[in-house]
Scaffold this motif. Sequence first.
Motif, PDB file in Angstrom:
ATOM      1  N   LEU A  18      -7.084   7.371   6.564  1.00  0.00           N
ATOM      2  CA  LEU A  18      -7.084   6.930   7.648  1.00  0.00           C
ATOM      3  C   LEU A  18      -6.763   7.368   9.054  1.00  0.00           C
ATOM      4  N   LEU A  19      -5.240   8.243   9.160  1.00  0.00           N
ATOM      5  CA  LEU A  19      -4.787   8.147  10.656  1.00  0.00           C
ATOM      6  C   LEU A  19      -6.135   9.360  11.927  1.00  0.00           C
ATOM      7  N   LEU A  51       2.290  10.628  11.274  1.00  0.00           N
ATOM      8  CA  LEU A  51       2.640  10.194  12.622  1.00  0.00           C
ATOM      9  C   LEU A  51       3.312  10.915  13.322  1.00  0.00           C
ATOM     10  N   LYS A  52       4.568  11.223  12.714  1.00  0.00           N
ATOM     11  CA  LYS A  52       5.489  11.730  13.625  1.00  0.00           C
ATOM     12  C   LYS A  52       5.427  12.719  14.055  1.00  0.00           C
ATOM     13  N   PHE A  58      -1.289   9.939  21.291  1.00  0.00           N
ATOM     14  CA  PHE A  58      -1.580   8.566  21.638  1.00  0.00           C
ATOM     15  C   PHE A  58      -1.342   8.559  23.349  1.00  0.00           C
ATOM     16  N   THR A  59      -2.797   7.495  23.770  1.00  0.00           N
ATOM     17  CA  THR A  59      -3.056   8.379  25.056  1.00  0.00           C
ATOM     18  C   THR A  59      -2.704   6.927  25.816  1.00  0.00           C
ATOM     19  N   ASN A  60      -2.273   5.474  25.009  1.00  0.00           N
ATOM     20  CA  ASN A  60      -1.330   4.225  25.514  1.00  0.00           C
ATOM     21  C   ASN A  60      -0.414   4.667  26.288  1.00  0.00           C
ATOM     22  N   GLN A  61      -0.416   3.790  27.512  1.00  0.00           N
ATOM     23  CA  GLN A  61       0.803   4.182  28.963  1.00  0.00           C
ATOM     24  C   GLN A  61       1.607   3.148  28.161  1.00  0.00           C
ATOM     25  N   GLY A  62       2.189   2.522  27.446  1.00  0.00           N
ATOM     26  CA  GLY A  62       3.423   1.854  26.562  1.00  0.00           C
ATOM     27  C   GLY A  62       3.717   2.757  25.753  1.00  0.00           C
ATOM     28  N   LYS A  65       6.395   3.670  18.883  1.00  0.00           N
ATOM     29  CA  LYS A  65       7.575   3.103  17.585  1.00  0.00           C
ATOM     30  C   LYS A  65       7.162   3.454  16.721  1.00  0.00           C
ATOM     31  N   ILE A  66       7.343   4.282  15.884  1.00  0.00           N
ATOM     32  CA  ILE A  66       6.901   4.749  14.040  1.00  0.00           C
ATOM     33  C   ILE A  66       8.332   4.566  13.680  1.00  0.00           C
ATOM     34  N   PHE A  67       8.081   3.509  12.399  1.00  0.00           N
ATOM     35  CA  PHE A  67       9.455   3.701  11.297  1.00  0.00           C
ATOM     36  C   PHE A  67       8.949   3.386  10.423  1.00  0.00           C
ATOM     37  N   ARG A  68      10.050   4.128   9.217  1.00  0.00           N
ATOM     38  CA  ARG A  68       9.151   4.305   8.052  1.00  0.00           C
ATOM     39  C   ARG A  68      10.265   3.606   7.220  1.00  0.00           C
TER      40      ARG A  68
END
Length: 120
Positions: A18-19, A51-52, A58-62, A65-68
Motif C-alpha cells: 500500500l505504500l 518508509l525509511k 514526501f512533498t509536505n512542507q512540515g 517522523k517515522i517510528f517503529r
Amino acid sequence: MNKNKLSVFIGIYNAEHLLNSIFDQINSQKMKHFNLIIADNCSEDDSFKILKSRRFEFTNQGTVKIFRNRENLGAHGSLNLHIHKVNTPWFTWWHQDDFYSNNHIEDRKSTRLNSSHANI
C-alpha cells in the motif's frame, strides 16, 4: 505553535503493498503545510525499511517522523503511544488502506477553523 498547521498520523502494519498509494495520496494533497507522523506497528514485511528509505519523497512542507513500535500494539495502541509526538494544535488520523481526495487535509483544516465543535 502555528494554529494553522495540523499533523497527519498514519499507523501501518504489513503495508508494503500500500505504500505507493500512501505516498501518492500524501504528495497529491493541495495543502502542503502539515506534519506527518507514521508509526509502523511491528510489521513483518519491509514496510518500515521502505518508509525509511523513501521518507524524503514526501512533498509536505512540515516534518516527517517515522517510528517503529517494539511490539504490535494494535491500531489504537499505536496511536496512543505516538499521540504525544503531535506538536500542532490539530491532528487527523489516516488509515493505511483508505483513499483520500487531494483536498482531504485542506477540508479537515477548514472544517476545524470554521466550527468550534468539530473534531478532525
